[in-house]
Enzyme design. Structure first.
Site, PDB file in Angstrom:
ATOM      1  N   SER A 208      60.101  36.692   7.662  1.00 28.21           N
ATOM      2  CA  SER A 208      60.496  35.796   8.739  1.00 28.21           C
ATOM      3  C   SER A 208      60.460  34.349   8.271  1.00 28.21           C
ATOM      4  CB  SER A 208      59.494  36.008   9.875  1.00 28.21           C
ATOM      5  OG  SER A 208      60.035  35.671  11.104  1.00 28.21           O
ATOM      6  N   GLU A 288      68.921  41.718  13.124  1.00 29.63           N
ATOM      7  CA  GLU A 288      67.875  41.704  14.149  1.00 29.63           C
ATOM      8  C   GLU A 288      67.150  40.375  14.264  1.00 29.63           C
ATOM      9  OE1 GLU A 288      65.909  46.125  14.162  1.00 29.63           O
ATOM     10  OE2 GLU A 288      64.987  44.571  12.976  1.00 29.63           O
ATOM     11  N   PRO A 289      67.831  39.294  14.573  1.00 30.75           N
ATOM     12  CA  PRO A 289      67.147  38.003  14.645  1.00 30.75           C
ATOM     13  C   PRO A 289      66.282  37.868  15.902  1.00 30.75           C
ATOM     14  CG  PRO A 289      69.396  37.792  15.426  1.00 30.75           C
ATOM     15  CD  PRO A 289      69.248  39.201  14.941  1.00 30.75           C
ATOM     16  N   GLY A 290      65.160  37.228  15.762  1.00 32.18           N
ATOM     17  CA  GLY A 290      64.333  36.900  16.920  1.00 32.18           C
ATOM     18  C   GLY A 290      64.225  35.392  17.044  1.00 32.18           C
ATOM     19  N   ARG A 291      63.533  34.815  16.051  1.00 34.63           N
ATOM     20  CA  ARG A 291      63.266  33.377  16.030  1.00 34.63           C
ATOM     21  C   ARG A 291      64.543  32.553  16.164  1.00 34.63           C
ATOM     22  NH1 ARG A 291      58.880  31.421  13.095  1.00 34.63           N
ATOM     23  NH2 ARG A 291      58.936  33.332  11.875  1.00 34.63           N
ATOM     24  N   TYR A 332      49.593  29.910  11.057  1.00 32.27           N
ATOM     25  CA  TYR A 332      50.496  29.838   9.900  1.00 32.27           C
ATOM     26  C   TYR A 332      50.628  28.423   9.337  1.00 32.27           C
ATOM     27  CZ  TYR A 332      52.196  33.793  12.741  1.00 32.27           C
ATOM     28  OH  TYR A 332      52.292  34.906  13.527  1.00 32.27           O
ATOM     29  N   CYS A 359      37.979  25.207  22.356  1.00 30.35           N
ATOM     30  CA  CYS A 359      36.698  24.881  21.736  1.00 30.35           C
ATOM     31  C   CYS A 359      36.661  25.268  20.275  1.00 30.35           C
ATOM     32  CB  CYS A 359      35.582  25.572  22.499  1.00 30.35           C
ATOM     33  SG  CYS A 359      35.554  25.047  24.208  1.00 30.35           S
ATOM     34  N   GLU A 360      37.620  24.820  19.509  1.00 33.17           N
ATOM     35  CA  GLU A 360      37.490  24.948  18.061  1.00 33.17           C
ATOM     36  C   GLU A 360      38.391  23.951  17.357  1.00 33.17           C
ATOM     37  OE1 GLU A 360      38.733  29.304  18.001  1.00 33.17           O
ATOM     38  OE2 GLU A 360      39.676  28.544  16.173  1.00 33.17           O
ATOM     39  N   TYR A 389      57.663  33.200  19.363  1.00 36.89           N
ATOM     40  CA  TYR A 389      56.281  33.513  18.994  1.00 36.89           C
ATOM     41  C   TYR A 389      55.271  32.507  19.545  1.00 36.89           C
ATOM     42  CZ  TYR A 389      59.028  36.435  15.873  1.00 36.89           C
ATOM     43  OH  TYR A 389      59.959  37.321  15.381  1.00 36.89           O
TER      44      TYR A 389
HETATM   45  N1  LLP Z   1      62.874  42.921  12.940  1.00 39.50           N
HETATM   46  C1  LLP Z   1      61.618  43.327  12.677  1.00 39.50           C
HETATM   47  C2  LLP Z   1      61.362  44.712  12.355  1.00 39.50           C
HETATM   48  C3  LLP Z   1      60.557  42.400  12.723  1.00 39.50           C
HETATM   49  O1  LLP Z   1      59.319  42.810  12.456  1.00 39.50           O
HETATM   50  C4  LLP Z   1      60.821  41.054  13.059  1.00 39.50           C
HETATM   51  C5  LLP Z   1      59.747  40.066  13.129  1.00 39.50           C
HETATM   52  C6  LLP Z   1      62.147  40.690  13.347  1.00 39.50           C
HETATM   53  C7  LLP Z   1      63.138  41.651  13.265  1.00 39.50           C
HETATM   54  C8  LLP Z   1      62.526  39.300  13.749  1.00 39.50           C
HETATM   55  O2  LLP Z   1      62.259  38.356  12.782  1.00 39.50           O
HETATM   56  P1  LLP Z   1      62.711  36.835  13.013  1.00 39.50           P
HETATM   57  O3  LLP Z   1      64.223  36.808  13.042  1.00 39.50           O
HETATM   58  O4  LLP Z   1      62.136  36.389  14.303  1.00 39.50           O
HETATM   59  O5  LLP Z   1      62.153  36.120  11.866  1.00 39.50           O
HETATM   60  N2  LLP Z   1      54.694  35.412  14.603  1.00 39.50           N
HETATM   61  C9  LLP Z   1      55.360  34.950  13.394  1.00 39.50           C
HETATM   62  C10 LLP Z   1      56.593  35.768  13.092  1.00 39.50           C
HETATM   63  C11 LLP Z   1      56.350  37.264  12.992  1.00 39.50           C
HETATM   64  C12 LLP Z   1      57.609  38.051  12.779  1.00 39.50           C
HETATM   65  C13 LLP Z   1      57.384  39.493  13.018  1.00 39.50           C
HETATM   66  N3  LLP Z   1      58.527  40.330  12.866  1.00 39.50           N
HETATM   67  C14 LLP Z   1      55.682  33.457  13.537  1.00 39.50           C
HETATM   68  O6  LLP Z   1      55.382  32.867  14.575  1.00 39.50           O
HETATM   69  O7  LLP Z   1      56.188  32.834  12.615  1.00 39.50           O
END
Ligand code: LLP
Length: 433
Positions: A208, A288-291, A332, A359-360, A389
């Site tokens: 990611s 599969e984008p999330g971020r 991170y 408190c940290e 996230y």
């Molecule tokens: N597909 C799978 C199987 C994943 O595990 C993830 C993210 C994604 C897609 C989406 O990835 P992205 O496009 O969002 O990078 N909490 C961390 C990021 C953890 C990502 C976990 N898996 C942060 O805040 O940077």
């Protein structure tokens, strides 16, 4: 404004930050702080750019980035599939009215209940992560007299050079079938004997917040080589390839990730060329984008509660949230850009450290943020690119109620999440007498 800020963010004539034409000061007054402000136009635009950047490819939103009903409704309306990684995310998608056939179930330790629920509602694809899971799925699908269509999650041995906690493609990972150790082959051979599990493709997510295209290209090549090898060895042609998510976004003006269009072009050209070389039919592709979908759409508004200048040392600026609504700086070392939101100032900027109220000492919002020297108690600060996230990793540490979220568009404000109340905080508590 843009850079790391939502597309409609700008300053009005009085210098107040506005999003979709709505003043940050009005939002804070009416909805309180901390507040997540989601720019609907930005969110929809990111979905569209992905679909345009990847023509002919199914784009699935990784809901772990932000999984609430309203956000999933928008993303599904924009024609994206949705990746869920627990029965909680699955449930949220179903409540949002998402067609189960467009859902992908992930997870390295899916419970029987999660697998069975996925079979029951008819999720589109299950991404199998382990040999244990394969056997369980065969049994559970058999009990329903069903054939589950699955992808095998492959660990392709690619190191994406991103933060250790968000790397997933290297050999020694908790996810998937490690290719170099023969586990992917073992899983594939096992699938060929199963009756209630049909493997239709493979999946690999390498990490990611990745900035270049090279790791994605390498991933596509490794996966296509694998599909071609399985065809040669077993005479079976798998027709689906999910290349995961991972595209990086701007958190500050110093970040320069690739544009989606360039990323899409690079991946599609690689796939076409490699298929040509291998004489392999072009598979149906999924990303599969999330971020990159939800991250840039959102900013967080906080109110400054204390300013403590330590002569010769740090000036500590405390806001009314922190690691409970954005764990990323603590976890991170993430850096999110911070701006004064309720006004502009001619005062010389100087570096202050913005912290939360927990408190940290690790409860950072942003170290060394260049903010105007006249920053004062009562000012509003906006933190950029907090759509991914943050809400999904929020906690009640120190029993802080989790913030509200609003959706803004064309001067209109709609609630997405109500702020937790103090009563919410004790709702699950069971007094002993
Ligand atoms: N597909 C799978 C199987 C994943 O595990 C993830 C993210 C994604 C897609 C989406 O990835 P992205 O496009 O969002 O990078 N909490 C961390 C990021 C953890 C990502 C976990 N898996 C942060 O805040 O940077």
């Amino acid at each position: 404004m843009p850079g790391p800020w939502p597309l409609t963010a700008e300053r009005d004539d009085a210098g107040v930050l506005t999003i979709a034409g709505v003043a940050a000061t009005d939002l804070a007054r009416e909805h309180g702080t901390p507040l997540w402000v989601v720019d609907e136009a930005d969110l929809r635009e990111r979905c569209r750019r992905y679909r345009e950047g990847f023509p002919g490819v199914d784009v699935a939103y990784a809901s772990k980035a932000w999984c609430t009903v309203g956000v999933l409704q928008i993303v599904a309306e924009e024609g994206l599939w949705i990746d869920v990684a627990s029965d909680g995310e699955l449930h949220t998608a179903l409540v949002a009215g998402v067609d189960p056939a467009t859902l992908i179930l992930h997870g390295n330790n899916k419970s029987d209940r999660e697998l069975d629920r996925a079979l029951e509602v008819g999720v589109g694809r299950i991404v199998v992560d382990s040999l244990d899971e394969l056997e369980r799925l065969e049994r559970l699908a058999g009990a329903r007299d069903h054939v589950a269509q699955v992808w095998l999650r492959i660990t392709p041995g690619i190191d994406a050079h991103t933060h250790e906690y968000v790397r997933t493609g290297h050999d020694d990972a908790k996810f998937g079938f490690t290719l170099s150790l023969g586990l992917a082959d073992e899983a594939f051979r096992r699938c060929l004997d199963l009756v209630h599990v049909e493997v239709v493709g493979v999946h690999a997510h390498i990490g990611s917040q990745i900035f270049g295209t090279d790791p994605f290209i390498a991933n596509a090549e490794v996966m296509l080589d694998l599909l071609a090898r399985w065809r040669d060895e077993h005479g079976v042609v798998l027709t689906e390839l999910n290349l995961g998510g991972g595209m990086g976004i701007r958190y500050t003006h110093e970040d320069h990730p690739v544009e989606v269009a360039r990323y899409g072009k690079a991946v599609l050209e690689t796939v076409a060329e490699r298929c040509d070389v291998l004489g392999f039919p072009q598979p149906r592709l999924v990303v599969e984008p999330g971020r990159a979908i939800v991250g840039p759409s959102t900013l967080t508004l906080y109110e400054v509660g204390t300013v403590k200048p330590l002569p010769g040392l740090t000036t500590w600026v405390s806001v009314d949230g922190g690691m409970s609504d954005n764990i990323r700086p603590a976890l991170y070392d993430a850096e999110h850009e911070v701006a004064l939101a309720n006004r502009t100032s001619d005062a010389e900027p100087h570096a202050v450290t913005v912290v939360g109220k927990h408190c940290e000492s690790g409860d950072l919002v942003r170290e060394h943020a260049p903010l105007p020297g006249d920053l004062a108690v009562g000012d509003l600060l906006a933190v950029a690119a907090t759509g991914a996230y943050t809400e999904s990793m929020a906690s009640n540490y120190n029993r802080l109620p989790r913030p509200a979220a609003v959706l803004v568009r064309d001067g209109q404000v709609r609630p997405l999440l109500r702020r937790e109340s103090l009563d919410d905080l004790v709702r699950r508590d069971i007094p002993l007498s």
